[in-house]
Design a protein around this motif. Structure first.
Motif, mmCIF file in Angstrom:
data_model
loop_
_atom_site.group_PDB
_atom_site.id
_atom_site.type_symbol
_atom_site.label_atom_id
_atom_site.label_comp_id
_atom_site.label_asym_id
_atom_site.label_seq_id
_atom_site.Cartn_x
_atom_site.Cartn_y
_atom_site.Cartn_z
ATOM 1 N N TYR A 172 66.028 67.721 -5.314
ATOM 2 C CA TYR A 172 64.862 67.842 -6.179
ATOM 3 C C TYR A 172 64.940 69.111 -7.008
ATOM 4 C CZ TYR A 172 60.331 68.900 -8.042
ATOM 5 O OH TYR A 172 59.342 69.232 -8.927
ATOM 6 N N CYS A 228 63.554 68.396 -12.914
ATOM 7 C CA CYS A 228 62.415 68.400 -13.838
ATOM 8 C C CYS A 228 61.968 69.821 -14.167
ATOM 9 C CB CYS A 228 61.248 67.584 -13.278
ATOM 10 S SG CYS A 228 60.438 68.304 -11.834
ATOM 11 N N HIS A 238 58.208 59.164 -12.275
ATOM 12 C CA HIS A 238 57.701 60.513 -12.550
ATOM 13 C C HIS A 238 58.055 61.048 -13.931
ATOM 14 C CE1 HIS A 238 56.586 60.544 -8.327
ATOM 15 N NE2 HIS A 238 55.904 61.638 -8.557
ATOM 16 N N THR A 293 55.976 61.011 -20.360
ATOM 17 C CA THR A 293 56.322 62.392 -20.712
ATOM 18 C C THR A 293 57.339 62.371 -21.852
ATOM 19 O OG1 THR A 293 58.328 62.742 -19.387
ATOM 20 C CG2 THR A 293 56.208 62.891 -18.223
ATOM 21 N N THR A 311 48.953 62.127 -6.533
ATOM 22 C CA THR A 311 49.938 61.041 -6.570
ATOM 23 C C THR A 311 49.398 59.820 -7.304
ATOM 24 O OG1 THR A 311 50.938 61.817 -4.511
ATOM 25 C CG2 THR A 311 51.370 59.531 -5.130
ATOM 26 N N SER A 324 49.444 60.507 -11.047
ATOM 27 C CA SER A 324 50.830 60.433 -11.498
ATOM 28 C C SER A 324 51.259 58.988 -11.735
ATOM 29 C CB SER A 324 51.738 61.092 -10.446
ATOM 30 O OG SER A 324 53.091 60.779 -10.643
ATOM 31 N N TYR A 371 57.549 69.490 -2.320
ATOM 32 C CA TYR A 371 58.379 69.117 -3.473
ATOM 33 C C TYR A 371 57.793 67.915 -4.201
ATOM 34 C CZ TYR A 371 60.784 64.925 -1.676
ATOM 35 O OH TYR A 371 61.075 63.660 -1.231
ATOM 36 N N ARG A 372 57.119 67.060 -3.462
ATOM 37 C CA ARG A 372 56.486 65.899 -4.101
ATOM 38 C C ARG A 372 55.250 66.328 -4.897
ATOM 39 N NH1 ARG A 372 57.697 60.557 -1.805
ATOM 40 N NH2 ARG A 372 59.364 60.783 -0.294
ATOM 41 N N ASP A 417 54.901 69.225 -6.254
ATOM 42 C CA ASP A 417 55.473 69.897 -7.420
ATOM 43 C C ASP A 417 55.931 68.876 -8.469
ATOM 44 O OD1 ASP A 417 56.457 72.638 -8.387
ATOM 45 O OD2 ASP A 417 58.291 71.454 -8.551
ATOM 46 N N ARG A 418 56.619 67.860 -8.028
ATOM 47 C CA ARG A 418 57.136 66.838 -8.944
ATOM 48 C C ARG A 418 55.999 66.086 -9.629
ATOM 49 N NH1 ARG A 418 61.202 62.784 -6.114
ATOM 50 N NH2 ARG A 418 59.271 62.189 -5.098
ATOM 51 N N ALA A 419 54.967 65.751 -8.865
ATOM 52 C CA ALA A 419 53.837 65.028 -9.467
ATOM 53 C C ALA A 419 53.070 65.921 -10.442
ATOM 54 C CB ALA A 419 52.908 64.503 -8.367
ATOM 55 N N PHE A 430 54.474 68.370 -12.189
ATOM 56 C CA PHE A 430 55.332 68.342 -13.391
ATOM 57 C C PHE A 430 54.949 67.150 -14.255
ATOM 58 C CE2 PHE A 430 58.720 65.544 -14.912
ATOM 59 C CZ PHE A 430 59.111 66.237 -16.060
ATOM 60 N N HIS A 431 54.864 65.994 -13.598
ATOM 61 C CA HIS A 431 54.593 64.750 -14.309
ATOM 62 C C HIS A 431 53.244 64.800 -15.031
ATOM 63 C CE1 HIS A 431 54.161 60.088 -13.995
ATOM 64 N NE2 HIS A 431 54.660 60.448 -15.152
ATOM 65 N N VAL A 473 52.192 76.409 -6.983
ATOM 66 C CA VAL A 473 52.787 75.285 -7.716
ATOM 67 C C VAL A 473 51.875 74.847 -8.867
ATOM 68 C CG1 VAL A 473 53.209 72.811 -7.465
ATOM 69 C CG2 VAL A 473 54.313 74.423 -5.897
ATOM 70 N N TRP A 488 52.676 75.093 -13.026
ATOM 71 C CA TRP A 488 52.711 74.010 -14.013
ATOM 72 C C TRP A 488 51.632 74.175 -15.078
ATOM 73 C CZ3 TRP A 488 57.021 71.864 -14.780
ATOM 74 C CH2 TRP A 488 57.915 71.649 -13.738
#
Lengths: 278, 278
Positions: free
Chosen positions: A81, A84, A177, A181, B173, B176, B202-203, B205-207, B209-210, B245, B249
């Motif tokens: 990960y 992004c 994800h 974007t 989530t 997202s 990390y999830r 963070d990724r969401a 980002f999205h 986090v 973002w």
């Protein structure tokens, strides 16, 4: 003729050190007369929390290799990960030199592959990463990535990608994800191959709802489902398997169901170039 | 004056049977002189794989209650997973009667709340579900949902939602997974509150980002972070907590960071109406 030069970078998670021994040894064995030079950027071994170095360090490493004329290919060390977090910094600073290279990776790397393809890069492929050499049978996976980078060898390709159709491939969660974007590429007319690892079935279902509900994704030629491995327990049992789920969302969205694809988080993972790559 | 009538439906996972005993008992205690009538649609107790009944059954139950003039509110039995499977069928068949009702839920219900708000429904709120009565201190949560449905009581609201600002709230989530679909509501100018449960850092963070990379989301007035509970282990340690986090973002995307919100998957979860609800 100069040796083919591959630069390895890790925009996401840290690569295992032994990969840097095993991959060049395999390459020497596979290409004794024209051994490719495989350069692991020191950033591959860096560590910063979850990542192979801080965001800046990962972006700089990617740019250093991509913008270096002496490299023919940029190969992703592994997924994990973190791509992004660097994609915006990377895409804005790539030079024309970077456009002439091949880029190969999958899983989390899909964030960067999507952005590169969207930016018009011609040689972007979903395929094995260097770290795949640690899998059982991983030599075959790595050999496939090398064969595509060095020779664009058709036997490295997923069968559907050997034809004239446009193709693209993603990890399901990663594609989900990046929808909506500036990374989302135009996949109109593409055969879209999707794979997953380590997710519960309800999450696969939810992400496929998401993907197939996107108006631009609905313009794909169809969806093929790769392998969904290490599916985590669903409580209660979901009542459908991954193919039933994928067929469901294709039917609901009007996207053509095109069957199974030979990709996944495993040693059998075949190469899928983005676009009419073959 | 006729009793306030609340219809409970479960567009996602199945509700526990005891909820149908405990919630009316609490309501009778809280409102002795004007006890609301709380009707649990039989579909709440149905079972079909992961879901409280098949997709059709869940959609029909939702429509039966939403389009029934005798109900003042539609209350979500619980979250779980499954609203995205019925939302299209539901939204297309709601009548003007449905527009006059209040809708309260959170978590997976965010899929339907988003679609209802996007369709112009005036009384849509992120708030406790019936099943929350089973939490420790859950009476307070359920009391808050009732107070908002029955009296639009200001004390049930998240503090920021008591003012004149437009608000909206989502599970991270879930939001997202609706970005870039026809469910995505226009949140321009809204204070967007986000919460999470049971995800690795990390999830999250990724969401985030999205969410913060979506051009329409970037038009919000700012983001407030609710509670992120039961965060699952991150391997390796992520190196940042959920607030770091979220701040990251916000800074990267140019979205204003507005601090913490009093929402989450817990008994303290406050009500956040969508729009200038207060």
């Amino acid at each position: 003729m100069a040796a083919y030069r591959i630069g390895v970078v890790a925009p996401a998670s840290r690569m295992s050190a032994e990969v840097a021994q095993k991959v060049p040894a395999l390459a020497a064995q596979l290409y004794p007369d024209r051994t490719p030079e495989i350069v692991f950027h020191p950033q591959c071994f860096a560590s910063h929390g979850h990542f192979a170095g801080a965001d800046d360090a990962r972006a700089e490493a990617f740019l250093a290799v991509a913008n270096d004329e002496s490299f023919d290919a940029v190969w992703f060390a592994r997924g994990g990960y973190g791509s992004c977090r660097v994609v915006e910094a990377v895409i804005g600073r790539l030079t024309p030199v970077a456009r002439r290279k091949a880029y190969v990776g999958y899983s989390d790397a899909g964030m960067l592959l999507a952005a590169l393809y969207r930016a018009g890069f011609a040689s972007v492929a979903h395929g094995p990463v260097a770290q795949d050499i640690l899998r059982g049978g991983g030599d075959a996976a790595v050999g496939r990535a090398l064969a595509w980078m060095i020779d664009r060898a058709p036997q490295a390709l997923e069968p559907t990608a050997r034809g004239a159709r446009k193709t693209a491939a993603f990890n399901i969660t990663v594609l989900s994800h990046l929808l909506g974007t500036p990374l989302q590429p135009d996949l109109a007319g593409h055969v879209l191959m999707l794979e997953e690892v380590g997710e519960a079935m309800y999450r696969i279902d939810r992400a496929l709802f998401h993907i197939t509900s996107n108006p631009d994704i609905r313009r794909v030629a169809g969806i093929m489902l790769g392998r969904c491995s290490a599916i985590t327990p669903n409580d209660p049992d979901f009542g459908m398997n991954e193919e039933e789920v994928a067929r469901h969302w294709c039917a609901r969205s009007g996207i053509a169901w095109l069957g199974r694809a030979d990709i996944g988080h495993d040693a059998d993972n075949k190469v899928v170039p983005f676009g009419a790559g073959a």
